[in-house]
Design a protein around this motif. Structure first.
Motif, mmCIF file in Angstrom:
data_model
loop_
_atom_site.group_PDB
_atom_site.id
_atom_site.type_symbol
_atom_site.label_atom_id
_atom_site.label_comp_id
_atom_site.label_asym_id
_atom_site.label_seq_id
_atom_site.Cartn_x
_atom_site.Cartn_y
_atom_site.Cartn_z
ATOM 1 N N GLN A 70 -33.864 20.822 -120.224
ATOM 2 C CA GLN A 70 -34.777 21.990 -121.034
ATOM 3 C C GLN A 70 -36.317 21.965 -121.385
ATOM 4 O OE1 GLN A 70 -32.542 24.571 -123.750
ATOM 5 N NE2 GLN A 70 -30.938 25.112 -121.977
ATOM 6 N N PRO A 71 -37.125 23.449 -121.199
ATOM 7 C CA PRO A 71 -38.690 23.773 -121.870
ATOM 8 C C PRO A 71 -38.441 23.244 -122.926
ATOM 9 C CG PRO A 71 -38.417 24.974 -120.227
ATOM 10 C CD PRO A 71 -36.471 24.731 -120.156
ATOM 11 N N GLY A 72 -38.945 22.550 -123.743
ATOM 12 C CA GLY A 72 -40.049 21.737 -125.411
ATOM 13 C C GLY A 72 -38.637 21.007 -125.928
ATOM 14 N N LEU A 107 -41.541 19.020 -123.410
ATOM 15 C CA LEU A 107 -41.618 19.082 -121.710
ATOM 16 C C LEU A 107 -41.746 20.535 -121.674
ATOM 17 C CD1 LEU A 107 -39.044 16.558 -121.346
ATOM 18 C CD2 LEU A 107 -41.658 16.581 -119.955
ATOM 19 N N LYS A 108 -42.423 20.829 -120.765
ATOM 20 C CA LYS A 108 -43.140 21.979 -119.818
ATOM 21 C C LYS A 108 -42.174 22.121 -118.787
ATOM 22 C CE LYS A 108 -47.139 21.886 -122.441
ATOM 23 N NZ LYS A 108 -49.005 21.839 -122.156
ATOM 24 N N PRO A 109 -41.587 22.934 -118.301
ATOM 25 C CA PRO A 109 -41.721 23.227 -116.366
ATOM 26 C C PRO A 109 -42.821 22.393 -115.231
ATOM 27 C CG PRO A 109 -41.541 24.984 -117.754
ATOM 28 C CD PRO A 109 -42.083 24.747 -118.700
ATOM 29 N N THR A 117 -42.267 18.916 -114.382
ATOM 30 C CA THR A 117 -41.337 18.962 -113.309
ATOM 31 C C THR A 117 -41.633 17.456 -112.094
ATOM 32 O OG1 THR A 117 -39.555 20.514 -113.929
ATOM 33 C CG2 THR A 117 -39.810 19.114 -111.192
ATOM 34 N N ALA A 118 -41.459 16.637 -112.405
ATOM 35 C CA ALA A 118 -42.735 15.682 -110.894
ATOM 36 C C ALA A 118 -41.703 14.327 -110.766
ATOM 37 C CB ALA A 118 -43.485 15.270 -111.177
ATOM 38 N N VAL A 119 -41.707 13.600 -110.070
ATOM 39 C CA VAL A 119 -41.055 12.430 -109.780
ATOM 40 C C VAL A 119 -42.532 11.120 -110.340
ATOM 41 C CG1 VAL A 119 -40.543 10.325 -108.311
ATOM 42 C CG2 VAL A 119 -40.151 12.627 -107.972
ATOM 43 N N THR A 178 -36.745 16.833 -114.148
ATOM 44 C CA THR A 178 -36.304 18.429 -114.059
ATOM 45 C C THR A 178 -36.666 19.358 -115.053
ATOM 46 O OG1 THR A 178 -35.456 17.596 -111.870
ATOM 47 C CG2 THR A 178 -36.035 19.966 -112.616
ATOM 48 N N VAL A 179 -37.791 19.846 -114.928
ATOM 49 C CA VAL A 179 -37.652 20.846 -116.612
ATOM 50 C C VAL A 179 -37.902 22.335 -116.142
ATOM 51 C CG1 VAL A 179 -38.873 21.282 -118.804
ATOM 52 C CG2 VAL A 179 -39.636 19.457 -117.154
ATOM 53 N N SER A 180 -36.814 22.710 -116.686
ATOM 54 C CA SER A 180 -36.045 23.887 -116.508
ATOM 55 C C SER A 180 -35.342 24.582 -117.671
ATOM 56 C CB SER A 180 -35.252 24.011 -115.108
ATOM 57 O OG SER A 180 -34.704 25.427 -114.752
ATOM 58 N N SER A 181 -35.280 26.206 -117.725
ATOM 59 C CA SER A 181 -33.529 26.457 -118.721
ATOM 60 C C SER A 181 -33.305 27.092 -117.430
ATOM 61 C CB SER A 181 -34.566 27.156 -118.965
ATOM 62 O OG SER A 181 -35.032 28.244 -118.267
#
Length: 111
Positions: free
Chosen positions: A13-15, A85-87, A90-92, A108-111
């Motif tokens: 999750q973000p943060g 972490l921030k959205p 998100t990356a490889v 993957t950074v996502s809520s």
């Protein structure tokens, strides 16, 4: 033959935080400049961090103050500690030494 294997990716999750690990073989992480790069969907590969043999580290502007590169010379491992972490993180994520690359670890950074 140099081999780099990344691990530790996942969904956060973000943060939140994650730690990536790069297991190196065929080369000593203590004697080489070890780096992390990332590639987001539809974007070019981007520099994240690099640690030189003397232990000096450099970071990309977008991760300064949030990410930390380190290594375990005895186990021949390189780490990337990722905090806050921030959205857009998100990356490889790829481990790199000289002209050698691992296969990457998806973050993957996502809520």
């Amino acid at each position: 033959q140099v081999q780099l294997v990344e691990s530790g990716g996942g969904l956060v999750q973000p943060g939140g935080s994650l730690r990536l690990t790069c297991a190196a073989s065929g080369i000593a992480v203590s004697a080489n400049a070890m780096g992390w790069y990332r590639q987001a969907p539809g974007k070019e590969r981007e520099f994240v961090a690099r640690m030189f043999s003397a232990g000096i580290a450099y970071y990309g502007d977008s991760v300064k103050g949030r990410f930390t590169i380190s290594r375990d010379n005895a186990k021949n491992l390189v780490f990337l500690q990722m905090n806050s972490l921030k959205p857009e993180d998100t990356a490889v994520y790829y481990c790199n030494v000289q002209s050698n690359w691992g296969k990457g670890a998806l973050v993957t950074v996502s809520s």
